[in-house]
Design a protein around this motif. Structure first.
Motif, short mmCIF file in Angstrom:
data_model
loop_
_atom_site.label_atom_id
_atom_site.label_comp_id
_atom_site.label_asym_id
_atom_site.label_seq_id
_atom_site.Cartn_x
_atom_site.Cartn_y
_atom_site.Cartn_z
N UNK A 60 -27.87 13.22 90.95
CA UNK A 60 -27.43 12.36 91.64
C UNK A 60 -26.25 11.58 90.92
N UNK A 61 -25.06 11.84 91.54
CA UNK A 61 -23.88 11.23 90.90
C UNK A 61 -22.95 10.73 92.36
N UNK A 62 -22.15 9.88 91.72
CA UNK A 62 -21.05 9.45 92.90
C UNK A 62 -20.05 10.21 92.95
N UNK A 63 -19.31 10.02 93.94
CA UNK A 63 -18.20 10.84 94.28
C UNK A 63 -17.04 10.58 93.34
N UNK A 64 -16.87 9.23 92.87
CA UNK A 64 -15.69 9.19 91.84
C UNK A 64 -16.05 9.68 90.55
N UNK A 65 -17.36 9.75 90.23
CA UNK A 65 -17.66 10.45 88.91
C UNK A 65 -17.51 11.96 89.04
N UNK A 66 -17.81 12.52 90.02
CA UNK A 66 -17.47 14.03 90.11
C UNK A 66 -15.89 14.25 90.12
N UNK A 67 -15.36 13.27 90.81
CA UNK A 67 -13.74 13.59 90.86
C UNK A 67 -13.09 13.53 89.37
N UNK A 68 -13.73 12.35 88.73
CA UNK A 68 -13.15 11.97 87.31
C UNK A 68 -13.23 13.05 86.56
N UNK A 69 -14.65 13.71 86.55
CA UNK A 69 -15.16 14.73 85.72
C UNK A 69 -14.19 16.04 86.12
N UNK A 70 -13.96 16.39 87.45
CA UNK A 70 -13.24 17.62 87.80
C UNK A 70 -11.66 17.35 87.35
N UNK A 71 -11.12 16.15 87.40
CA UNK A 71 -9.77 15.90 86.82
C UNK A 71 -9.65 15.97 85.64
N UNK A 72 -10.67 15.45 84.71
CA UNK A 72 -10.35 15.86 83.37
C UNK A 72 -10.72 17.26 82.95
N UNK A 73 -11.37 17.77 83.78
CA UNK A 73 -11.42 19.37 83.35
C UNK A 73 -10.52 20.32 83.89
N UNK A 74 -9.69 19.71 84.79
CA UNK A 74 -8.63 20.50 85.65
C UNK A 74 -9.27 21.45 86.57
N UNK A 75 -10.10 20.76 87.41
CA UNK A 75 -10.50 21.54 88.20
C UNK A 75 -10.17 21.07 89.70
N UNK A 76 -9.41 19.98 90.03
CA UNK A 76 -8.94 19.51 91.12
C UNK A 76 -7.90 20.29 91.84
N UNK A 77 -8.16 20.49 92.81
CA UNK A 77 -7.00 21.34 93.96
C UNK A 77 -6.36 20.55 94.58
N UNK A 78 -5.13 20.66 94.61
CA UNK A 78 -4.34 19.69 95.32
C UNK A 78 -3.25 20.56 96.32
N UNK A 79 -3.14 19.89 97.41
CA UNK A 79 -2.48 20.69 98.57
C UNK A 79 -0.95 20.14 98.46
N UNK A 80 0.29 21.31 98.87
CA UNK A 80 1.38 20.94 98.77
C UNK A 80 1.86 19.75 99.76
#
Length: 112
Positions: A60-80
């Motif tokens: 159980x983790x918050x949405x912002x914690x998952x986003x922060x971990x994914x961003x630091x790991x380079x896993x966030x996908x961005x759309x143009x």
């Protein structure tokens, strides 16, 4: 030595004891990468879906914690993102013809 390096004593000793410990976001990132390896065809999982899979696995983790971990790991996908409109506006094409020509008199109702 601490005065020469301009480091506090507490900061020096804290760095000695906590060098080998991984950060909490690093541990979460390992679990997120495990989700990606279990589902290789779905490498476009976003924050919400990763959080749902982690919750199903009992984490159980918050949405912002998952986003922060994914961003630091380079896993966030961005759309143009598109900047501005797709077509250029033409000011001359949008102008209406001046039919009244500032003559506001009329002979009968609904004649101008």
């Amino acid at each position: 030595m601490c005065r020469v390096l301009k480091v506090s004593e507490s900061g020096y000793y804290q760095s000695l004891f906590h060098v080998c410990e991984p950060r909490p976001w690093q541990l979460l990132l390992v679990k997120i990468k495990q989700v990606y390896t279990r589902h290789p065809n779905n490498d476009n999982y976003g924050v919400n879906r990763i959080r749902l899979v982690l919750k199903q696995n009992g984490i159980s983790v918050s949405k912002s914690t998952v986003r922060r971990a994914m961003k630091k790991g380079g896993l966030i996908k961005t759309s143009p993102r598109h900047s501005g409109s797709l077509t250029e506006s033409d000011a001359d094409a949008q102008k209406a013809d001046n039919l009244i020509v500032r003559n506001f008199t009329a002979d009968a109702p609904n004649r101008k």
